[in-house]
Design a protein around this motif. Structure first.
Motif, PDB file in Angstrom:
ATOM      1  N   ILE A 102      44.776  88.915  50.161  1.00 22.88           N
ATOM      2  CA  ILE A 102      45.452  88.997  51.452  1.00 22.88           C
ATOM      3  C   ILE A 102      44.668  88.213  52.508  1.00 22.88           C
ATOM      4  O   ILE A 102      45.253  87.532  53.358  1.00 22.88           O
ATOM      5  CB  ILE A 102      45.629  90.458  51.887  1.00 22.88           C
ATOM      6  N   ALA A 103      43.341  88.282  52.427  1.00 14.97           N
ATOM      7  CA  ALA A 103      42.509  87.493  53.349  1.00 14.97           C
ATOM      8  C   ALA A 103      42.758  85.999  53.152  1.00 14.97           C
ATOM      9  O   ALA A 103      42.832  85.237  54.126  1.00 14.97           O
ATOM     10  CB  ALA A 103      41.038  87.827  53.132  1.00 14.97           C
ATOM     11  N   LYS A 104      42.908  85.568  51.922  1.00 13.70           N
ATOM     12  CA  LYS A 104      43.187  84.154  51.643  1.00 13.70           C
ATOM     13  C   LYS A 104      44.554  83.756  52.204  1.00 13.70           C
ATOM     14  O   LYS A 104      44.722  82.650  52.732  1.00 13.70           O
ATOM     15  CB  LYS A 104      43.136  83.890  50.139  1.00 13.70           C
ATOM     16  N   GLU A 108      45.151  80.939  55.121  1.00  6.91           N
ATOM     17  CA  GLU A 108      46.094  79.827  54.980  1.00  6.91           C
ATOM     18  C   GLU A 108      47.114  79.837  56.111  1.00  6.91           C
ATOM     19  O   GLU A 108      47.469  78.785  56.656  1.00  6.91           O
ATOM     20  CB  GLU A 108      46.790  79.908  53.625  1.00  6.91           C
ATOM     21  N   ALA A 109      47.578  81.030  56.480  1.00 11.05           N
ATOM     22  CA  ALA A 109      48.546  81.125  57.575  1.00 11.05           C
ATOM     23  C   ALA A 109      47.942  80.653  58.896  1.00 11.05           C
ATOM     24  O   ALA A 109      48.601  79.973  59.688  1.00 11.05           O
ATOM     25  CB  ALA A 109      49.032  82.568  57.706  1.00 11.05           C
ATOM     26  N   LEU A 110      46.682  80.987  59.135  1.00  5.85           N
ATOM     27  CA  LEU A 110      46.004  80.523  60.350  1.00  5.85           C
ATOM     28  C   LEU A 110      45.898  79.002  60.359  1.00  5.85           C
ATOM     29  O   LEU A 110      46.049  78.361  61.404  1.00  5.85           O
ATOM     30  CB  LEU A 110      44.618  81.155  60.444  1.00  5.85           C
ATOM     31  N   ARG A 111      45.648  78.419  59.194  1.00  3.67           N
ATOM     32  CA  ARG A 111      45.596  76.954  59.093  1.00  3.67           C
ATOM     33  C   ARG A 111      46.958  76.362  59.429  1.00  3.67           C
ATOM     34  O   ARG A 111      47.055  75.371  60.179  1.00  3.67           O
ATOM     35  CB  ARG A 111      45.170  76.541  57.681  1.00  3.67           C
ATOM     36  N   ILE A 112      48.023  76.973  58.922  1.00  2.00           N
ATOM     37  CA  ILE A 112      49.379  76.490  59.193  1.00  2.00           C
ATOM     38  C   ILE A 112      49.687  76.586  60.687  1.00  2.00           C
ATOM     39  O   ILE A 112      50.370  75.718  61.253  1.00  2.00           O
ATOM     40  CB  ILE A 112      50.402  77.289  58.364  1.00  2.00           C
ATOM     41  N   LEU A 113      49.175  77.609  61.334  1.00  4.01           N
ATOM     42  CA  LEU A 113      49.400  77.798  62.775  1.00  4.01           C
ATOM     43  C   LEU A 113      48.417  76.998  63.630  1.00  4.01           C
ATOM     44  O   LEU A 113      48.425  77.108  64.862  1.00  4.01           O
ATOM     45  CB  LEU A 113      49.275  79.287  63.127  1.00  4.01           C
ATOM     46  N   ASN A 114      47.572  76.207  62.977  1.00  5.52           N
ATOM     47  CA  ASN A 114      46.576  75.360  63.659  1.00  5.52           C
ATOM     48  C   ASN A 114      45.566  76.183  64.469  1.00  5.52           C
ATOM     49  O   ASN A 114      45.124  75.762  65.543  1.00  5.52           O
ATOM     50  CB  ASN A 114      47.266  74.341  64.577  1.00  5.52           C
ATOM     51  N   ILE A 115      45.214  77.337  63.946  1.00  3.64           N
ATOM     52  CA  ILE A 115      44.207  78.181  64.585  1.00  3.64           C
ATOM     53  C   ILE A 115      42.895  78.030  63.817  1.00  3.64           C
ATOM     54  O   ILE A 115      42.788  78.439  62.659  1.00  3.64           O
ATOM     55  CB  ILE A 115      44.647  79.655  64.600  1.00  3.64           C
ATOM     56  N   ALA A 129      39.120  96.644  57.027  1.00  2.40           N
ATOM     57  CA  ALA A 129      38.562  96.145  55.769  1.00  2.40           C
ATOM     58  C   ALA A 129      39.034  94.724  55.498  1.00  2.40           C
ATOM     59  O   ALA A 129      38.268  93.866  55.030  1.00  2.40           O
ATOM     60  CB  ALA A 129      38.971  97.070  54.621  1.00  2.40           C
ATOM     61  N   LEU A 130      40.305  94.455  55.804  1.00  4.64           N
ATOM     62  CA  LEU A 130      40.838  93.094  55.668  1.00  4.64           C
ATOM     63  C   LEU A 130      40.118  92.137  56.616  1.00  4.64           C
ATOM     64  O   LEU A 130      39.863  90.973  56.260  1.00  4.64           O
ATOM     65  CB  LEU A 130      42.341  93.099  55.948  1.00  4.64           C
ATOM     66  N   LEU A 131      39.772  92.621  57.791  1.00  7.76           N
ATOM     67  CA  LEU A 131      39.028  91.791  58.739  1.00  7.76           C
ATOM     68  C   LEU A 131      37.658  91.419  58.170  1.00  7.76           C
ATOM     69  O   LEU A 131      37.220  90.267  58.277  1.00  7.76           O
ATOM     70  CB  LEU A 131      38.870  92.534  60.063  1.00  7.76           C
ATOM     71  N   TRP A 132      36.962  92.394  57.575  1.00  3.31           N
ATOM     72  CA  TRP A 132      35.695  92.103  56.892  1.00  3.31           C
ATOM     73  C   TRP A 132      35.896  91.012  55.834  1.00  3.31           C
ATOM     74  O   TRP A 132      35.096  90.070  55.723  1.00  3.31           O
ATOM     75  CB  TRP A 132      35.173  93.357  56.211  1.00  3.31           C
ATOM     76  N   GLU A 133      36.951  91.160  55.037  1.00  2.00           N
ATOM     77  CA  GLU A 133      37.216  90.190  53.959  1.00  2.00           C
ATOM     78  C   GLU A 133      37.465  88.797  54.521  1.00  2.00           C
ATOM     79  O   GLU A 133      36.953  87.796  53.995  1.00  2.00           O
ATOM     80  CB  GLU A 133      38.422  90.643  53.131  1.00  2.00           C
ATOM     81  N   LEU A 134      38.249  88.711  55.591  1.00  2.00           N
ATOM     82  CA  LEU A 134      38.559  87.416  56.197  1.00  2.00           C
ATOM     83  C   LEU A 134      37.305  86.787  56.790  1.00  2.00           C
ATOM     84  O   LEU A 134      37.082  85.577  56.637  1.00  2.00           O
ATOM     85  CB  LEU A 134      39.638  87.594  57.272  1.00  2.00           C
ATOM     86  N   ALA A 135      36.475  87.588  57.451  1.00  2.00           N
ATOM     87  CA  ALA A 135      35.249  87.070  58.053  1.00  2.00           C
ATOM     88  C   ALA A 135      34.268  86.603  56.984  1.00  2.00           C
ATOM     89  O   ALA A 135      33.559  85.607  57.170  1.00  2.00           O
ATOM     90  CB  ALA A 135      34.606  88.141  58.929  1.00  2.00           C
ATOM     91  N   ALA A 136      34.214  87.294  55.860  1.00  2.00           N
ATOM     92  CA  ALA A 136      33.333  86.880  54.765  1.00  2.00           C
ATOM     93  C   ALA A 136      33.855  85.616  54.085  1.00  2.00           C
ATOM     94  O   ALA A 136      33.083  84.750  53.656  1.00  2.00           O
ATOM     95  CB  ALA A 136      33.205  88.014  53.749  1.00  2.00           C
ATOM     96  N   LEU A 137      35.178  85.505  54.004  1.00  2.00           N
ATOM     97  CA  LEU A 137      35.801  84.335  53.380  1.00  2.00           C
ATOM     98  C   LEU A 137      35.618  83.090  54.232  1.00  2.00           C
ATOM     99  O   LEU A 137      35.383  81.990  53.718  1.00  2.00           O
ATOM    100  CB  LEU A 137      37.294  84.618  53.176  1.00  2.00           C
ATOM    101  N   ASN A 138      35.712  83.252  55.558  1.00  2.00           N
ATOM    102  CA  ASN A 138      35.613  82.139  56.501  1.00  2.00           C
ATOM    103  C   ASN A 138      34.606  82.534  57.585  1.00  2.00           C
ATOM    104  O   ASN A 138      34.995  82.966  58.672  1.00  2.00           O
ATOM    105  CB  ASN A 138      36.990  81.838  57.099  1.00  2.00           C
TER     106      ASN A 138
END
Length: 338
Positions: A102-104, A108-115, A129-138
């Motif tokens: 879900i973090a991935k 990808e959605a943030l990239r599509i939105l140019n963020i 928990a998803l926020l932790w995953e997203l921050a660790a991923l990027n």
């Protein structure tokens, strides 16, 4: 207004590919005109974080802690949560997904939105928990990471509770209602329920309202608005929280995050335990200087992050540069900080 992004041929953790449909809403300033705040919803929540049906109106809105006059507030619906009403977008192969997937998808959605930069990300429970995953991923994406009433790893306790939930969801004649009733018993605390229903401690008379009726009400209410496939998916994702990506070195993974980390825990949380958060904070603070922890003092258990609005505001206002004077005499605010 609900908008949609299609991510084609997304490969999940099991190696299978499928199209993913991600709905989202933007509140406040339009994208590109102000700093972006990402808000992640909890298990049965959705992208309506503020407005007529907003579940966090006390925190997000004009003049609120997260001020929609100053920020672009972005909220995704976790894929498969059913908020769009399109049953073809539900995810039935839920055990093939992990929260990192879900973090991935979000990334990808943030990239599509140019963020490319987020001023602050905040989420409660599985959203945190998803926020932790997203921050660790990027690790450079989010400048202020604010996980609330959650953890960056799944504990055996959470796994046990989710196992019972999964069994109810797959075997009960009334799966959504029964699972929700059972979940409410660990979303709240014994003290919270005593205050609400014990005739000797009730703040306000409840008439014929009792614990049994309250549980049945919440079970029926969720049954009316939530899909079984969505509940199964979200419950399963809770069991896959792991920012270490199966290395079991959660500290090293968290230390890669460049932004400020503001952990918010609840002293009476019976789901994501406060002592786990304090242990993580102590271990991380040995090497990371830009990390803080705040503890909500409440009898209400895990759900306190949706109840103790005054305390949440006191924690968030300094992060979002809001004047704190209005809270200085608030007797309901009792925070422990590290």
């Amino acid at each position: 207004m609900l908008q949609e992004i299609k991510i084609s041929n997304f490969k999940n953790s099991s190696g299978n590919s499928q199209d993913i449909f991600l709905t989202y809403q933007i509140f406040g300033r339009e994208l590109g005109s102000a700093p972006v705040i990402l808000v992640n919803h909890a298990l049965t929540g959705n992208s309506s974080v503020t407005g007529p049906h907003g579940w966090w109106n006390e925190i997000i809105g004009d003049g609120k802690s997260i001020d929609t006059q100053n920020f672009s507030v972005l909220a995704f619906d976790m894929p498969g949560n059913g908020y769009s009403g399109n049953s073809t977008h539900l995810i039935h192969n839920y055990k093939e997904f992990q929260l990192r997937d879900i973090a991935k998808i979000y990334d990808e959605a943030l990239r599509i939105l140019n963020i490319s930069e987020i001023f602050a990300g905040i989420g409660g429970s599985i959203g945190g928990a998803l926020l932790w995953e997203l921050a660790a991923l990027n690790p450079e994406l989010i400048k202020n990471v604010i996980p609330v009433a959650t953890d960056y790893k799944v504990t055996q306790w959470v796994k046990a509770l989710c196992k019972v939930q999964d069994s109810i969801l797959n075997n009960s004649n009334n799966p959504i209602s029964d699972a929700r009733m059972q979940a409410m018993t660990f979303y709240r605390s014994p003290e919270s329920l005593k205050q609400k229903f014990d005739p000797t401690t009730q703040i306000q008379p409840s008439g014929n309202w009792n614990i049994e009726g309250w549980l049945e009400y919440h079970g029926k209410k969720l049954e009316d608005r939530f899909q079984l496939a969505s509940y199964k998916l979200m419950n399963h994702l809770l069991t896959t929280i792991d920012i270490s990506n199966n290395t079991h070195d959660h500290i090293s993974s968290a230390l890669k995050i460049k932004g400020n980390i503001h952990i918010v825990t609840v002293n009476s949380d019976g789901f994501f335990l406060a002592n786990e958060n304090w242990e993580s904070y102590v271990n991380l603070s040995l090497s990371k200087k830009n990390i803080k922890i705040s503890e909500i003092r409440s009898i209400h258990g895990h759900d306190a992050f949706l109840i103790e609005h005054a305390q949440i505001k006191t924690i968030l206002d300094p992060i979002f540069h809001i004047n704190k004077n209005k809270h200085e005499k608030d007797t309901h605010c009792s925070l422990r900080r590290g």
